[in-house]
Design a protein around this motif. Sequence first.
Motif, PDB file in Angstrom:
ATOM      1  N   ALA A   6      -7.415  -2.832  -1.747  1.00 33.84           N
ATOM      2  CA  ALA A   6      -6.839  -3.738  -0.753  1.00 33.84           C
ATOM      3  C   ALA A   6      -7.957  -4.385   0.054  1.00 33.84           C
ATOM      4  N   CYS A  51      -4.240   3.307   4.101  1.00 36.26           N
ATOM      5  CA  CYS A  51      -4.945   3.277   2.810  1.00 36.26           C
ATOM      6  C   CYS A  51      -5.736   4.562   2.587  1.00 36.26           C
ATOM      7  N   VAL A  80      -6.138   4.954  -1.288  1.00 35.10           N
ATOM      8  CA  VAL A  80      -6.284   3.605  -1.825  1.00 35.10           C
ATOM      9  C   VAL A  80      -7.623   3.008  -1.401  1.00 35.10           C
ATOM     10  N   HIS A 138     -10.160   0.427  -0.236  1.00 38.07           N
ATOM     11  CA  HIS A 138      -9.863  -0.740   0.597  1.00 38.07           C
ATOM     12  C   HIS A 138     -11.103  -1.197   1.365  1.00 38.07           C
ATOM     13  N   VAL A 161       0.845  -1.198   0.000  1.00 35.11           N
ATOM     14  CA  VAL A 161       0.000   0.000   0.000  1.00 35.11           C
ATOM     15  C   VAL A 161       0.875   1.240   0.000  1.00 35.11           C
ATOM     16  N   CYS A 220      -2.395   4.641  -7.251  1.00 33.75           N
ATOM     17  CA  CYS A 220      -3.468   4.605  -6.249  1.00 33.75           C
ATOM     18  C   CYS A 220      -4.824   4.377  -6.887  1.00 33.75           C
TER      19      CYS A 220
END
Length: 250
Positions: free
Chosen positions: A146, A167, A171, A173, A131, A141
């Motif tokens: 995730a 995250c 990101v 997730h 990450v 990104c």
Amino acid sequence: MNELLLGALIEDDRDPVYTDWLGSFAPEFTLEWTQMLGSSLTEDALSPSYHEIRIEDRSHSSWVANTLSIGEALDLMSRLYRILVENGFSDRNFLLSLCSKNDREWLEKRVGQEWVEIEHCGGKQHLYKRVLQSKTLPSRCTRTSALFDGDGVRPNAPENQRISDVCYPDVHHHMLRRRSIENYLPRKVLERWAKLSDGLQKEIRTAKVRALFEELGRDQRSHYNFKHGLAGDSRRHDRADDLYLEDRSV
């Protein structure tokens, strides 16, 4: 082209530049394009995108403003999407098992075409590092998700909150609310597992499954140590003895 641009929204569909561009194509393409935009509006209303990118006819992109040139946008769409998981076999199967039939077929098709990669990270520590790597480039990104266990021994106390924190917000997730993927196993699956053995081993397994679902409550099952039992948490500083009280049969 529909696959690449699914999710596109036109800022002003009455702008002469746009209408002249669309009018230059064959009627079949125009119809498909219009249908794609309609689907995009529906999907955006039901499930808004985690990342939104504006595409303009410009020479340089600005990731700070999430505004890309046409060339960089095309480059972005040509790259694969990564889903980071702790284990590339069991976690991958868990993810697919939670999808609807259509979503599972959609995802498996893209994995087969190498448009999507479900990446084995070898545990939560390495997932955390991946990450961090993804966050070094904005373009990475936007192409990363995730999925990871909560690992908490009690409700609303996940051990892996730091992964979720690193995250957010860059990101996409999802941290499981339950302790691990094993805590999502339905009773019928565990009963089939018990029947795979025989003799005394079968009796022991059957008794464990019965105790799990008849003697433990939902919160207890959601955070029970499926791999090592209550004894497996004996050395944890945050062990949840109070959550189970006298329920020691499993």
